[in-house]
Write a protein that holds these residues in place. Structure first.
Motif, PDB file in Angstrom:
ATOM      1  N   LEU A   1       0.766   3.107   4.616  1.00  0.00           N
ATOM      2  CA  LEU A   1       0.823   4.640   4.486  1.00  0.00           C
ATOM      3  C   LEU A   1       1.895   4.997   3.596  1.00  0.00           C
ATOM      4  CD1 LEU A   1       0.703   5.975   8.185  1.00  0.00           C
ATOM      5  CD2 LEU A   1      -0.849   6.490   6.340  1.00  0.00           C
ATOM      6  N   ASN A   2       2.830   4.489   3.696  1.00  0.00           N
ATOM      7  CA  ASN A   2       4.190   4.550   2.462  1.00  0.00           C
ATOM      8  C   ASN A   2       3.700   4.122   1.123  1.00  0.00           C
ATOM      9  OD1 ASN A   2       5.855   5.434   4.352  1.00  0.00           O
ATOM     10  ND2 ASN A   2       6.702   3.438   4.793  1.00  0.00           N
ATOM     11  N   LEU A   3       2.951   2.841   1.049  1.00  0.00           N
ATOM     12  CA  LEU A   3       2.517   2.515  -0.301  1.00  0.00           C
ATOM     13  C   LEU A   3       1.508   3.554  -0.943  1.00  0.00           C
ATOM     14  CD1 LEU A   3       2.434   0.617  -2.670  1.00  0.00           C
ATOM     15  CD2 LEU A   3       0.646  -0.938  -1.098  1.00  0.00           C
ATOM     16  N   SER A   4       0.358   4.098   0.106  1.00  0.00           N
ATOM     17  CA  SER A   4      -0.294   4.886  -0.535  1.00  0.00           C
ATOM     18  C   SER A   4       0.179   6.319  -0.858  1.00  0.00           C
ATOM     19  CB  SER A   4      -1.534   5.120   0.548  1.00  0.00           C
ATOM     20  OG  SER A   4      -0.758   5.779   1.664  1.00  0.00           O
ATOM     21  N   PHE A   5       1.302   6.926  -0.240  1.00  0.00           N
ATOM     22  CA  PHE A   5       1.950   7.986  -0.689  1.00  0.00           C
ATOM     23  C   PHE A   5       2.647   7.629  -1.990  1.00  0.00           C
ATOM     24  CE2 PHE A   5       5.847  10.573  -0.866  1.00  0.00           C
ATOM     25  CZ  PHE A   5       5.151  11.763  -0.726  1.00  0.00           C
ATOM     26  N   PHE A   6       3.293   6.515  -2.221  1.00  0.00           N
ATOM     27  CA  PHE A   6       4.063   6.354  -3.429  1.00  0.00           C
ATOM     28  C   PHE A   6       3.157   6.134  -4.651  1.00  0.00           C
ATOM     29  CE2 PHE A   6       7.512   4.327  -0.385  1.00  0.00           C
ATOM     30  CZ  PHE A   6       8.347   5.538  -0.476  1.00  0.00           C
ATOM     31  N   ARG A   7       1.905   5.578  -4.483  1.00  0.00           N
ATOM     32  CA  ARG A   7       1.139   5.411  -5.461  1.00  0.00           C
ATOM     33  C   ARG A   7       0.324   6.891  -5.955  1.00  0.00           C
ATOM     34  NH1 ARG A   7      -2.350  -0.078  -3.993  1.00  0.00           N
ATOM     35  NH2 ARG A   7      -0.493  -1.518  -5.031  1.00  0.00           N
ATOM     36  N   ALA A   8       0.141   7.759  -4.885  1.00  0.00           N
ATOM     37  CA  ALA A   8      -0.314   8.917  -5.178  1.00  0.00           C
ATOM     38  C   ALA A   8       0.786   9.710  -5.960  1.00  0.00           C
ATOM     39  CB  ALA A   8      -0.546   9.843  -3.795  1.00  0.00           C
ATOM     40  N   THR A   9       2.085   9.664  -5.709  1.00  0.00           N
ATOM     41  CA  THR A   9       3.091  10.353  -6.034  1.00  0.00           C
ATOM     42  C   THR A   9       3.370   9.630  -7.860  1.00  0.00           C
ATOM     43  OG1 THR A   9       4.212  10.536  -4.096  1.00  0.00           O
ATOM     44  CG2 THR A   9       5.643  10.744  -6.160  1.00  0.00           C
ATOM     45  N   SER A  10       2.961   8.370  -7.745  1.00  0.00           N
ATOM     46  CA  SER A  10       3.016   7.779  -9.364  1.00  0.00           C
ATOM     47  C   SER A  10       2.402   8.766 -10.084  1.00  0.00           C
ATOM     48  CB  SER A  10       3.022   6.536  -9.127  1.00  0.00           C
ATOM     49  OG  SER A  10       3.928   5.842  -8.582  1.00  0.00           O
ATOM     50  N   VAL A  11       0.980   9.067  -9.395  1.00  0.00           N
ATOM     51  CA  VAL A  11      -0.001   9.573 -10.325  1.00  0.00           C
ATOM     52  C   VAL A  11       0.276  10.948 -10.804  1.00  0.00           C
ATOM     53  CG1 VAL A  11      -2.448  10.479 -10.438  1.00  0.00           C
ATOM     54  CG2 VAL A  11      -1.923   8.056  -9.432  1.00  0.00           C
ATOM     55  N   VAL A  12       0.866  11.577  -9.645  1.00  0.00           N
ATOM     56  CA  VAL A  12       1.237  13.005  -9.661  1.00  0.00           C
ATOM     57  C   VAL A  12       2.463  12.942 -10.939  1.00  0.00           C
ATOM     58  CG1 VAL A  12       2.693  14.888  -8.624  1.00  0.00           C
ATOM     59  CG2 VAL A  12       0.791  13.977  -7.420  1.00  0.00           C
ATOM     60  N   ASN A  13       3.366  12.072 -10.960  1.00  0.00           N
ATOM     61  CA  ASN A  13       4.341  12.081 -11.816  1.00  0.00           C
ATOM     62  C   ASN A  13       3.877  11.821 -13.159  1.00  0.00           C
ATOM     63  OD1 ASN A  13       6.247  12.464  -9.714  1.00  0.00           O
ATOM     64  ND2 ASN A  13       7.008  10.067  -9.579  1.00  0.00           N
ATOM     65  N   TRP A  14       2.784  10.998 -13.456  1.00  0.00           N
ATOM     66  CA  TRP A  14       2.370  10.853 -14.693  1.00  0.00           C
ATOM     67  C   TRP A  14       1.616  12.206 -15.363  1.00  0.00           C
ATOM     68  CZ3 TRP A  14      -2.278  11.431 -17.454  1.00  0.00           C
ATOM     69  CH2 TRP A  14      -2.428  10.593 -18.578  1.00  0.00           C
ATOM     70  N   PHE A  15       0.953  12.904 -14.475  1.00  0.00           N
ATOM     71  CA  PHE A  15       0.576  14.253 -14.859  1.00  0.00           C
ATOM     72  C   PHE A  15       1.708  15.186 -15.311  1.00  0.00           C
ATOM     73  CE2 PHE A  15      -3.416  13.175 -12.091  1.00  0.00           C
ATOM     74  CZ  PHE A  15      -4.072  12.817 -13.314  1.00  0.00           C
TER      75      PHE A  15
ATOM     76  N   GLY B   1      -2.980   5.715   3.637  1.00  0.00           N
ATOM     77  CA  GLY B   1      -2.988   4.230   4.161  1.00  0.00           C
ATOM     78  C   GLY B   1      -4.644   3.691   4.282  1.00  0.00           C
ATOM     79  N   ASP B   2      -4.726   2.938   5.096  1.00  0.00           N
ATOM     80  CA  ASP B   2      -6.087   2.435   5.446  1.00  0.00           C
ATOM     81  C   ASP B   2      -7.106   3.321   6.396  1.00  0.00           C
ATOM     82  OD1 ASP B   2      -4.998   2.017   7.883  1.00  0.00           O
ATOM     83  OD2 ASP B   2      -5.077  -0.269   7.905  1.00  0.00           O
TER      84      ASP B   2
END
Length: 264
Positions: free
Chosen positions: A201-215, A231-232
């Motif tokens: 859950l934490n990893l999936s949120f941080f990855r989604a946040t990385s995409v937001v930060n890129w935009f 998460g899964d």
């Protein structure tokens, strides 16, 4: 209780939920390549969440004896469809009543009002998400289905850092966001089931946040983007195989209600 006319000639009853004892077939309809928005669950406010379904459909409309209620119709439908191996992800009962059931690619809805109800069967054809590779096709999928996985977004194993190759598809989404300044998107991160639930859950949120930060770094207002880690919990393939785990590790876009006057 009142007498009912005979069944409408030329109409065939549903084999999964045949007409109730006190009902008759009033009408029927078949459509090839039909498109329907079907309720498949509820959000945190209790409002229906709909999913777009495409495929061949058949509808049967029924008339029942006076005194038959929408609640009694969907009660019997739920019992019969579950006994036939269907899942029932959505049910709503009030003055009118609705039920959605599915087994594999077959979806059934029952919509009841007063002493009438309509049963619709649709053999759903899944969307070709693999073809969503540019701004126009991604926008089309979002408008049609409300969500789309981003094929081509990758991360360093076990980390939220974007792989350089992700820029190609993210640039297409950037163009989409610039072309549709009123759109808001939820960026969902998904993982396979390797590791702990909390870690995923934490990893999936941080990855989604990385995409937001890129935009955001490329000029899109953060208020138009909402990161979410799942998460899964929403696999789209079998986690028992490497190919399935690869599909489950993904970023999805979900179209949200826009804000009036919202720009980039």
């Amino acid at each position: 209780m009142s007498n009912l006319a005979p069944d409408q000639p030329g109409c065939t009853d549903s084999k999964f939920f045949p007409k109730l004892l006190a009902c008759r077939i009033d009408n029927c309809e078949k459509k090839d390549s039909d498109h329907r928005d079907i309720p498949v669950g509820e959000d945190e406010k209790g409002d229906a969440i709909s999913a777009a379904m495409d495929g061949n459909s058949r509808s049967v409309m029924y008339e029942c004896w006076t005194g038959t209620t929408p609640a009694s119709i969907v009660d019997k439908a739920e019992i019969a469809l579950k006994a036939a191996g269907f899942d029932v992800p959505y049910r709503f009962t009030d003055a009118e009543a609705t039920l959605t059931a599915h087994k594999d690619d077959l979806w059934i809805t029952v919509d009841a009002a007063s002493r009438f109800y309509t049963l619709t069967e649709i053999d759903a054809v899944g969307p070709d998400f693999e073809s969503a590779t540019d701004a126009d096709s991604i926008a089309e999928m979002l408008e049609h289905y409300g969500h789309v996985p981003l094929n081509g977004v990758g991360f360093i194993a076990g980390r939220p850092d974007l792989m350089p190759t992700s820029v190609t598809i993210l640039s297409e989404v950037l163009s989409l966001l610039r072309d549709h300044p009123g759109w808001r998107l939820r960026i969902e991160g998904h993982t396979d089931n390797v590791g702990s639930k909390t870690g995923n859950l934490n990893l999936s949120f941080f990855r989604a946040t990385s995409v937001v930060n890129w935009f955001v770094a490329n000029g899109i207002k953060r208020t138009r983007l909402e990161p979410k880690g799942l998460g899964d919990t929403h696999p789209v393939a079998d986690n028992a195989t490497e190919a399935g785990r690869n599909r489950n590790r993904r970023i999805e876009l979900v179209k949200l209600a826009g804000l009036p006057g919202q720009g980039q």
